[in-house]
Structures are given as structure tokens and as C-alpha cells.
Design a protein around this motif. Structure first.
Motif: not given
Ligand code: FAD
Ligand code: NAG
Ligand code: NAG
Length: 581
Positions: A177-188, A289-295
Motif C-alpha cells: 500500500g501507499g504507506r508501505g515500507v518495502v518501497r522505502k527499504l528497497s530504495g525506490f 509514483m515510482v520511476d520503476k517497479f523492480d529493483n
């Protein structure tokens, strides 16, 4: 299957995570799905289900269950504020349309997200998969061979400190979700604007004395707008409170204040009774939005990758389409059947779609709040049905028919000396990710149309079928190769080419025009179907030259080609070069 430890961890039990899990399981890949919250969530939230999502549910075998509970979108009645009793304006948010042969679903239906999630939980349980409630991802670390995670398991007691757990997976999906941590922890990166618009207070409330046949709205967003929409639950209405004169911080935490506001502005003269606020939350139209969906080995899907305004009802629908796009690809990679590079097409195919979605939902938001009119901002236009969403630019789709047509156009263009520098290159089409400008010609990368009126003529290796629709032929775990008459001469080489790919990943169907005998070349195809009413030929724009259409597991046309060499070229892009018997 259940004895194999899962190689994929899905973080987040919202619609995106649930659909991802189901699609992976249907592809024979075990998953673990964790959800921070201890209780299944309640609330209508993203209740508008778009036709494209109904098609996705058809492929996953869920459509009947969803349609049994969902309700149609009712007409809107607008009243003056306060105390309006007689509607001053009435309009259809989404006028009812009859289905057509290529589009069996053309109407938006409404079902509370909590009900939808229950349906998905039940579908997962059939595969022995249970959402692990009360389990939170705390940290993650990627290395060459996988992702190490630390979890906290609180079980049914959210207030407990929790039991830590360490684990490793080959791949991790952030559907948190929007407040999720995966995005932050993975440097998106997560870029965009925070709108200077006050929160929307949203929730569900029980109302007595209000007609369920209409979607009721009072006032307008310049001062205060109250929207009460009937739901699939009798007496339960989903509400939105918006506008400049609203104290959002107070309302979003105070159920009694919400009831009072309804009473004051709509209730006394109308004899409405506002009994219980069943769910209350708020929604900040953050647009990012992110600039890519995969890291590396971490992928994002749904709100974790894009947050936007709820206007236009695209959020939930876009999230589950994200998941559906990636799940079959990841399944092939996890099973060792396709190279990692296949996963790169996920970002490539979805990013332009998400950009367009943010733009469209923001435009509607702007209209809703900035201008002085009541209704237009809420009316949805055809594009929001998502049937035009495509990925024609993807490097894994092949369209020989388009290439031939564009080359022909280019030949013409050679004679045109009035060349302008900003003209489109003739061998390319502009990206039109929501399909607004798309012509009627089907292209690789488009949604695969349905076709009714098919008659099974002879079953091949597959068990006897009662297929009447193309959609019944498609499935979430295999490609379907449709061979039409122009390619009949190529039938044997095509079937031979298909035979080298992993078992169970491709099905073939020969489709013959009405009244034709079963062609001898079709021996060995999984299905032979007579196109009794010609809908399949028409929907796929079959002409004398390009007779092969490959439909991907996610219901997208992967290829339109002429024969065996095009088929081989397409599957090389999916499975890589090193396929063996
Ligand atoms: C209050 C609210 C109201 C909304 N109203 C509307 C609406 O009216 N119309 C509309 O179209 N859309 C609406 N939406 C948007 C819609 O609900 C979302 O687009 C949709 O839910 C996206 O699904 P998702 O699965 O991507 O994310 P979510 O539904 O947000 O699911 C993410 C899940 O991940 C879990 N999670 C988070 N962090 C962790 C962690 N560290 N470990 C484990 N689990 C974690 C969360 O608890 C959550 O259950 C609303 C959203 C919200 C929040
Ligand atoms: C909104 O409500 C909060 C909490 O009840 C209160 O502190 C604040 O003063 C209110 N704001 C306005 C503008 O009335
Ligand atoms: C919406 O409005 C904002 C602020 O007025 C503006 O900057 C933005 O470009 C608009 N967005 C769209 C998509 O119309």
C-alpha cells in the motif's frame, strides 16, 4: 505442492497482494502472504470494479462469485445543501450499456473491497494458502541469491510486542500500500505532488429511509459535498465528505460528529435516520509514483507503487492489473522456465499506463474541486473502464501485421515531400497507454477480445470441452495460440514449434470459419473451434495474411504473426533461447 517451501514472499494482503498470490498459485508456484493487520479489513474503499477487472476475474475463475454479490452503479440524484429533499439534477454516473461480442462486460459494478477480499481469501484457501494476519515485515536486505527479511508476528493481538522471525526468499513483492515500507527499504524513488486539497473523509454508514435505487449527493465541493452511495448491504451507504468548509481532522476521528453532520445537512426534513458509522477513514489525494517497479529481486504492485486521487475509481483496478501482469512472468522465472530478463518487461509495460492513470485521475480531481459545476467531475468516461489499456510498445510483444502496415504507409510517405520534423516516425506508433486514440485495429499489446458463438468441433489432447467463448479458452497459467485459416498451411510447423516449450505452458486452438470441415492439418491442436458467427475472425481482424494470434496468460495479445517463424520468435522472447525438449 504444500510441502515445498515458498520462494516468493508477498507483503500486504490488500487486493494487489491477494490477486498476486492467487495468480502465482494457479501457475503452480507456492507463496507466503503476510498482512500486518490482525483483523480482515472492513470498509467499501475502492468498490468500483471496472470491466477489465471483471475479465481478469473471469480468467482467475472468480467472476461468478463477484457478480453474484456486486450491484450495478445507480443513477445520481443531486440535492441542494442543506436539507434538499427534491433532486435538482439527476444523471447517470455510468449509463448502462449492453455487452458486445468482443466485450462481455461493459458496466462498472460495485462491491465493497472487504467483500472482494473475502472472496479472494476463500479462493486462496482452495490452494491451501492462508493470509498470515498480524504478521509485519520490518526489514529486508537483498543479496545476489535472494532477499532476507525480518518479520514480527503479533497474531491476533495487535498490541503485543510480537515474535520476531527471520526468513529468506528468492523474490519479494511489495503490495503493502501507499504507506508501505518495502518501497522505502528497497530504495525506490517516489515522486509527485501533494495536492493542496483537504482530505476526503470516507466511510460507511447505516441509513434508514433512504432509497437504495440512487446515489445521493448534497451540495458541492466548493463548500461541502456529501455523497451517499448504496452498497451491496441493505441500509449500508458508502459516504464521502469533501469540501472547503469541512473540518476533516475532526470528522475523520469522530463518528458522532459525522452523524451530526449528516443530520444537520440532510436529515431533519427528510426523516432520514443515521444509525451506525460502520467504517470511517480519510483519504489524502497525494499524487505520486515510482520511476520503476523492480529493483533486483524486489517488485512493487498496486498502491505501494502509485498513489493518486480516488476520483475515477482506478486504484484497486490498476493494482490488480499490475499483479496480473507480473505474476505469470515471475512464475515462469521461479520455475526456471524463463530468464530473469523477462521480468524487466513489467516496468516497461506498466509505467506508461500508471503515468496516464495519474494524469486522468488528477484531471477529474481538479474538475471536481476547482469548477463550479456539480456533476461532470464524477461522471466517468469510457476510458476509465480500462478496456483500452495496452502495452503495444513492449519489447516482448510482436506484431508482424502492424509492421507490414506501417511499412506500407512508409512507402507512401516516401512520396510526400512536405516532411515535417515532428512527424511520427512511420515505423512507430505513439504511446497511447489507455487506448484513447486507438483505432479499431487490434494490435499486439492490446487486451485480447472475447468472441462468443464458438462450437467445439473435435477435441485434441485436452479433455472434452464445452467452450462457447474464447474467454473460456484462456487461462492464467498458459499462453493460448489461436490459429486461423490463413495460417492453416503453417499449422503443422507451428504445432511442431510449440512442442519444444515446457509442458503445460501453451495451448493451441485452430479456429475455422462457419460451416468448414475440420482441416486435416489441425490434427494435434488442443482444440478445433468453429467460429459460427464470425466474431473471432472479426474481433481479431483476421485477413488473408496474418493468421496467428498468441494470447498471454494475462489476457493480453502477445503476438500477431503469419506463421511458425513468428511464433518461434515470440516464444524466444518469453522463454529465452536455451529451451530444450
Ligand atoms: C481509506 C481509503 C479509502 C479508499 N477509498 C477509495 C475509494 O473510495 N475509491 C477507490 O477507487 N479507491 C479507494 N481507495 C484506494 C483503494 O483502496 C486502493 O487503491 C487499493 O486498496 C489498493 O490495493 P493494494 O493492495 O495495492 O494496497 P492496500 O489495499 O493499501 O493494501 C496494502 C496492505 O498491506 C498491509 N501492510 C502495510 N505494511 C505492511 C507490512 N510492513 N507488513 C505486512 N503488511 C503490511 C496493509 O495493512 C494493507 O492491508 C481507498 C484507500 C484507502 C486507504
Ligand atoms: C477542527 O477540529 C479540531 C478538533 O476538534 C479543532 O481543534 C480545530 O479548531 C477545528 N478547526 C476549525 C477550523 O474549526
Ligand atoms: C491539476 O491542478 C494543478 C493545480 O492547479 C495543476 O498544477 C495540475 O497540472 C493539474 N493537473 C492536471 C492533470 O490537470
Amino acid at each position: 505442492m504444500s510441502s515445498v517451501p515458498p520462494k516468493v514472499l508477498i507483503v500486504g494482503g490488500g487486493p494487489s497482494g491477494l490477486i498476486f498470490a492467487l495468480a502465482l498459485l494457479q501457475n503452480g508456484v507456492p507463496v507466503r502472504l503476510i498482512e500486518k493487520s490482525s483483523d480482515p479489513r472492513i470498509g467499501q474503499r475502492g468498490a468500483g470494479i471496472m470491466p477489465r477487472s471483471l475479465e481478469l476475474f473471469t480468467t482467475l475463475g472468480l467472476a461468478d462469485k463477484v457478480l453474484k454479490l456486486a450491484i450495478p452503479t445507480p443513477p445520481v440524484r443531486m440535492y441542494e445543501m442543506p436539507e434538499g429533499i427534491h433532486p435538482i439534477h439527476e444523471f447517470e454516473m455510468a449509463p448502462r450499456v449492453n455487452p458486445t461480442p468482443p466485450c462481455p462486460f461493459l458496466n462498472i459494478v460495485l462491491l465493497g473491497q472487504d467483500r472482494l477480499e473475502k472472496i479472494l481469501h476463500a479462493a486462496l484457501a482452495e490452494y491451501g494458502c492462508h493470509v498470515e494476519l498480524g504478521t509485519e515485515l520490518v526489514t529486508l536486505e537483498q543479496h545476489k541469491y535472494g532477499v532476507d527479511v525480518k518479520l514480527l508476528k503479533r497474531g491476533m493481538d495487535m498490541s503485543s510486542p510480537g515474535v520476531p522471525e527471520s526468513a529468506s526468499y528468492e523474490y519479494l513483492i511489495g503490495a503493502d500500500g501507499g504507506r508501505g515500507v518495502v518501497r522505502k527499504l528497497s530504495g525506490f524513488t517516489f515522486l509527485g505532488e501533494t495536492k493542496n486539497i483537504k482530505n476526503l473523509v470516507v466511510g460507511d454508514i447505516h441509513v434508514e429511509g433512504l432509497s437504495r435505487d440512487y446515489w445521493h449527493m448534497w451540495g458541492d465541493a466548493n463548500s461541502i459535498l456529501i455523497s451517499l452511495r448504496p452498497t451491496e448491504v441493505p441500509t449500508l451507504f458508502n459516504f464521502i465528505i469533501a469540501g472547503r468548509d469541512v473540518n476533516h481532522s475532526k470528522l475523520s476521528t469522530d463518528k458522532e460528529a459525522v452523524r451530526q453532520l449528516f443530520m444537520k445537512n440532510t436529515g431533519t426534513k427528510t426523516n432520514l435516520k443515521f444509525t451506525q458509522v460502520a467504517w470511517l477513514s480519510y483519504y489524502t489525494p497525494n499524487i505520486r509514483m515510482v520511476d520503476k517497479f523492480d529493483n533486483g529481486r524486489v517488485f512493487l504492485a498496486g498502491d505501494s507503487a502509485h498513489v493518486h486521487s480516488p476520483t475515477g475509481g482506478q486504484g484497486m483496478n490498476t493494482g490488480i492489473q499490475d499483479s496480473f501482469n507480473l505474476a505469470w512472468k515471475l512464475a515462469l522465472v521461479v520455475r526456471g522456465l524463463a530468464p530473469y530478463s523477462l521480468l524487466k518487461s513489467y516496468t516497461e509495460e506498466r509505467l506508461p499506463v500508471i503515468k496516464e492513470m495519474l494524469d486522468r485521475t488528477t484531471k477529474i480531481l481538479n474538475r471536481t474541486f476547482k469548477e463550479n459545476h456539480h456533476s461532470e467531475g464524477w461522471e466517468s468516461s469510457g476510458e476509465l473502464l480500462q478496456l483500452g489499456v495496452n502495452c503495444r510498445w513492449s519489447s516482448i510483444v510482436i506484431d508482424e501485421r502492424k509492421q507490414a502496415e506501417l511499412a506500407e504507409d512508409a512507402d507512401f510517405a516516401d512520396f510526400d515531400f512536405g516532411d515535417e520534423s515532428d512527424e511520427e516516425k512511420p515505423d512507430e506508433e505513439k504511446i497511447d497507454s489507455y487506448g484513447m486514440r486507438a483505432g479499431s485495429v487490434l494490435r499486439a499489446g492490446d487486451r485480447a477480445p472475447d468472441a462468443p458463438g464458438l462450437i467445439p468441433r473435435m477435441t485434441g489432447s485436452k479433455p472434452s470441452i464445452t467452450t462457447r467463448h474464447l474467454f473460456q479458452l484462456f487461462g492464467s497459467s498458459y499462453h493460448t495460440v489461436l490459429i486461423f485459416t490463413p495460417a492453416l498451411a503453417q499449422c503443422l510447423p507451428i504445432l511442431k514449434a510449440l512442442a519444444i516449450y515446457p509442458q503445460g505452458t501453451i495451448r493451441s486452438a485452430v479456429i475455422v470459419p462457419p460451416g468448414r470441415p475440420v482441416p486435416p492439418q489441425s490434427a494435434g491442436a488442443d482444440f478445433v473451434l468453429e467460429d459460427r458467427d464470425g466474431h473471432a475472425h472479426e474481433g481479431y481482424g483476421i485477413n488473408e495474411k496474418w493468421g496467428v494470434v498468441i494470447v498471454r496468460p494475462d489476457g493480453v495479445v502477445g503476438a500477431i504473426v503469419g506463421g511458425a517463424s513468428g511464433v518461434r520468435e515470440y516464444f524466444t522472447r518469453i522463454f529465452g533461447r536455451k529451451t530444450t525438449l
